[in-house]
Design a protein around this motif. Structure first.
Motif, mmCIF file in Angstrom:
data_model
loop_
_atom_site.group_PDB
_atom_site.id
_atom_site.type_symbol
_atom_site.label_atom_id
_atom_site.label_comp_id
_atom_site.label_asym_id
_atom_site.label_seq_id
_atom_site.Cartn_x
_atom_site.Cartn_y
_atom_site.Cartn_z
ATOM 1 N N ASP A 20 79.461 66.403 -23.323
ATOM 2 C CA ASP A 20 80.698 65.716 -22.959
ATOM 3 C C ASP A 20 80.567 64.931 -21.654
ATOM 4 O OD1 ASP A 20 82.006 66.602 -25.209
ATOM 5 O OD2 ASP A 20 82.963 68.306 -24.207
ATOM 6 N N SER A 21 79.675 65.349 -20.772
ATOM 7 C CA SER A 21 79.519 64.653 -19.491
ATOM 8 C C SER A 21 78.845 63.291 -19.655
ATOM 9 C CB SER A 21 78.721 65.506 -18.511
ATOM 10 O OG SER A 21 77.385 65.624 -18.927
ATOM 11 N N PHE A 22 78.177 63.041 -20.780
ATOM 12 C CA PHE A 22 77.514 61.756 -20.985
ATOM 13 C C PHE A 22 78.511 60.604 -21.072
ATOM 14 C CE2 PHE A 22 73.844 64.242 -22.847
ATOM 15 C CZ PHE A 22 73.037 64.031 -21.743
ATOM 16 N N GLY A 23 79.732 60.857 -21.481
ATOM 17 C CA GLY A 23 80.747 59.801 -21.540
ATOM 18 C C GLY A 23 81.040 59.238 -20.157
ATOM 19 N N ALA A 24 81.252 60.121 -19.193
ATOM 20 C CA ALA A 24 81.516 59.676 -17.819
ATOM 21 C C ALA A 24 80.288 58.989 -17.228
ATOM 22 C CB ALA A 24 81.922 60.864 -16.952
ATOM 23 N N LEU A 25 79.111 59.464 -17.564
ATOM 24 C CA LEU A 25 77.885 58.833 -17.081
ATOM 25 C C LEU A 25 77.719 57.446 -17.690
ATOM 26 C CD1 LEU A 25 75.254 59.209 -15.459
ATOM 27 C CD2 LEU A 25 74.228 60.105 -17.540
ATOM 28 N N HIS A 26 78.032 57.313 -18.970
ATOM 29 C CA HIS A 26 77.890 56.031 -19.655
ATOM 30 C C HIS A 26 78.822 54.967 -19.070
ATOM 31 C CE1 HIS A 26 77.249 53.168 -22.889
ATOM 32 N NE2 HIS A 26 78.559 53.076 -23.012
ATOM 33 N N TYR A 27 80.056 55.338 -18.813
ATOM 34 C CA TYR A 27 81.042 54.378 -18.322
ATOM 35 C C TYR A 27 81.044 54.247 -16.801
ATOM 36 C CZ TYR A 27 82.802 54.439 -23.034
ATOM 37 O OH TYR A 27 82.907 54.334 -24.399
ATOM 38 N N GLY A 28 80.310 55.098 -16.095
ATOM 39 C CA GLY A 28 80.252 55.023 -14.634
ATOM 40 C C GLY A 28 81.508 55.513 -13.953
ATOM 41 N N THR A 29 82.252 56.403 -14.594
ATOM 42 C CA THR A 29 83.509 56.877 -14.023
ATOM 43 C C THR A 29 83.367 58.183 -13.256
ATOM 44 O OG1 THR A 29 84.031 58.007 -16.088
ATOM 45 C CG2 THR A 29 84.888 55.783 -15.820
ATOM 46 N N PHE A 30 82.153 58.734 -13.164
ATOM 47 C CA PHE A 30 81.983 60.038 -12.542
ATOM 48 C C PHE A 30 82.045 59.989 -11.024
ATOM 49 C CE2 PHE A 30 77.821 58.220 -12.970
ATOM 50 C CZ PHE A 30 77.200 58.504 -11.772
ATOM 51 N N GLY A 31 81.791 58.854 -10.394
ATOM 52 C CA GLY A 31 81.772 58.781 -8.943
ATOM 53 C C GLY A 31 82.791 57.825 -8.357
ATOM 54 N N GLY A 32 83.684 57.332 -9.176
ATOM 55 C CA GLY A 32 84.714 56.431 -8.684
ATOM 56 C C GLY A 32 84.228 55.003 -8.520
ATOM 57 N N LEU A 33 84.827 54.298 -7.584
ATOM 58 C CA LEU A 33 84.533 52.886 -7.364
ATOM 59 C C LEU A 33 83.088 52.622 -6.914
ATOM 60 C CD1 LEU A 33 85.738 50.045 -7.412
ATOM 61 C CD2 LEU A 33 86.443 50.398 -5.053
ATOM 62 N N PRO A 34 82.494 53.443 -6.047
ATOM 63 C CA PRO A 34 81.108 53.154 -5.644
ATOM 64 C C PRO A 34 80.123 53.124 -6.822
ATOM 65 C CG PRO A 34 82.072 54.721 -4.131
ATOM 66 C CD PRO A 34 83.055 54.539 -5.246
ATOM 67 N N THR A 35 80.255 54.039 -7.773
ATOM 68 C CA THR A 35 79.328 54.019 -8.907
ATOM 69 C C THR A 35 79.614 52.851 -9.842
ATOM 70 O OG1 THR A 35 80.702 55.572 -10.135
ATOM 71 C CG2 THR A 35 78.859 56.488 -8.900
ATOM 72 N N ARG A 36 80.841 52.427 -9.938
ATOM 73 C CA ARG A 36 81.140 51.249 -10.765
ATOM 74 C C ARG A 36 80.529 49.994 -10.156
ATOM 75 N NH1 ARG A 36 87.029 51.755 -13.576
ATOM 76 N NH2 ARG A 36 86.663 53.812 -14.451
ATOM 77 N N ILE A 37 80.592 49.874 -8.832
ATOM 78 C CA ILE A 37 79.967 48.731 -8.155
ATOM 79 C C ILE A 37 78.453 48.789 -8.346
ATOM 80 C CG2 ILE A 37 79.520 47.701 -5.882
ATOM 81 C CD1 ILE A 37 82.395 48.596 -5.122
ATOM 82 N N LEU A 38 77.868 49.972 -8.213
ATOM 83 C CA LEU A 38 76.434 50.139 -8.434
ATOM 84 C C LEU A 38 76.062 49.752 -9.865
ATOM 85 C CD1 LEU A 38 73.651 51.198 -7.454
ATOM 86 C CD2 LEU A 38 74.351 53.420 -8.350
ATOM 87 N N TYR A 39 76.873 50.144 -10.832
ATOM 88 C CA TYR A 39 76.606 49.804 -12.236
ATOM 89 C C TYR A 39 76.640 48.293 -12.456
ATOM 90 C CZ TYR A 39 76.506 54.439 -14.387
ATOM 91 O OH TYR A 39 76.143 55.691 -14.791
ATOM 92 N N VAL A 40 77.496 47.570 -11.732
ATOM 93 C CA VAL A 40 77.543 46.109 -11.860
ATOM 94 C C VAL A 40 76.215 45.514 -11.412
ATOM 95 C CG1 VAL A 40 78.595 44.007 -10.927
ATOM 96 C CG2 VAL A 40 80.039 45.888 -11.697
ATOM 97 N N PHE A 41 75.705 45.970 -10.257
ATOM 98 C CA PHE A 41 74.429 45.446 -9.764
ATOM 99 C C PHE A 41 73.267 45.840 -10.664
ATOM 100 C CE2 PHE A 41 76.766 45.296 -5.636
ATOM 101 C CZ PHE A 41 76.720 43.912 -5.506
ATOM 102 N N VAL A 42 73.275 47.056 -11.167
ATOM 103 C CA VAL A 42 72.217 47.484 -12.085
ATOM 104 C C VAL A 42 72.297 46.670 -13.378
ATOM 105 C CG1 VAL A 42 71.420 49.424 -13.502
ATOM 106 C CG2 VAL A 42 71.993 49.782 -11.108
ATOM 107 N N GLY A 43 73.488 46.364 -13.836
ATOM 108 C CA GLY A 43 73.656 45.570 -15.045
ATOM 109 C C GLY A 43 73.223 44.119 -14.867
ATOM 110 N N LEU A 44 73.375 43.593 -13.663
ATOM 111 C CA LEU A 44 72.977 42.214 -13.402
ATOM 112 C C LEU A 44 71.496 42.079 -13.066
ATOM 113 C CD1 LEU A 44 76.011 40.902 -11.327
ATOM 114 C CD2 LEU A 44 75.424 40.346 -13.680
ATOM 115 N N ALA A 45 70.814 43.172 -12.773
ATOM 116 C CA ALA A 45 69.402 43.131 -12.383
ATOM 117 C C ALA A 45 68.511 42.459 -13.427
ATOM 118 C CB ALA A 45 68.907 44.534 -12.057
ATOM 119 N N PRO A 46 68.636 42.750 -14.735
ATOM 120 C CA PRO A 46 67.777 42.057 -15.704
ATOM 121 C C PRO A 46 67.982 40.541 -15.704
ATOM 122 C CG PRO A 46 68.770 43.972 -16.729
ATOM 123 C CD PRO A 46 69.420 43.802 -15.393
#
Length: 102
Positions: free
Chosen positions: A54-80
């Motif tokens: 069940d924890s994989f859902g929060a990991l997939h969407y980046g909701t486990f750490g709040g706003l900082p992890t969502r911002i990190l996910y944006v940069f990781v997503g733009l890296a390629p």
């Protein structure tokens, strides 16, 4: 969740106050014709394997750490994309240099 097949059950999710995920892990499965309770899933008493699953859902969407992890996910997503663009520019620059030297 509404049933897809005639023999499927209706799943109703509920968040208990002690659950960490904003939608909750607890569910009630009802017979779609009679409304009889078929199964109860208490989100607080789930086995360890199911909690990990069940924890994989929060990991997939980046909701486990709040706003900082969502911002990190944006940069990781733009890296390629950034790597593709810089690689193309470097390749093109190298190709131009070879054609002008000949």
């Amino acid at each position: 969740m509404l049933p897809i097949k005639p023999e499927d059950a209706i799943a109703v999710g509920k968040k208990l106050p002690q659950e960490s995920w904003k939608f909750g892990y607890s569910q009630i499965y009802l017979d779609q014709y009679t409304g009889e309770i078929l199964r109860l899933k208490n989100g607080l008493k789930t086995p360890l394997g199911e909690k990990i699953w069940d924890s994989f859902g929060a990991l997939h969407y980046g909701t486990f750490g709040g706003l900082p992890t969502r911002i990190l996910y944006v940069f990781v997503g733009l890296a390629p994309l950034i790597l593709f663009i810089t690689g193309f520019v470097m390749w093109r620059y190298r190709y131009r240099k070879k054609s002008t030297c000949v």
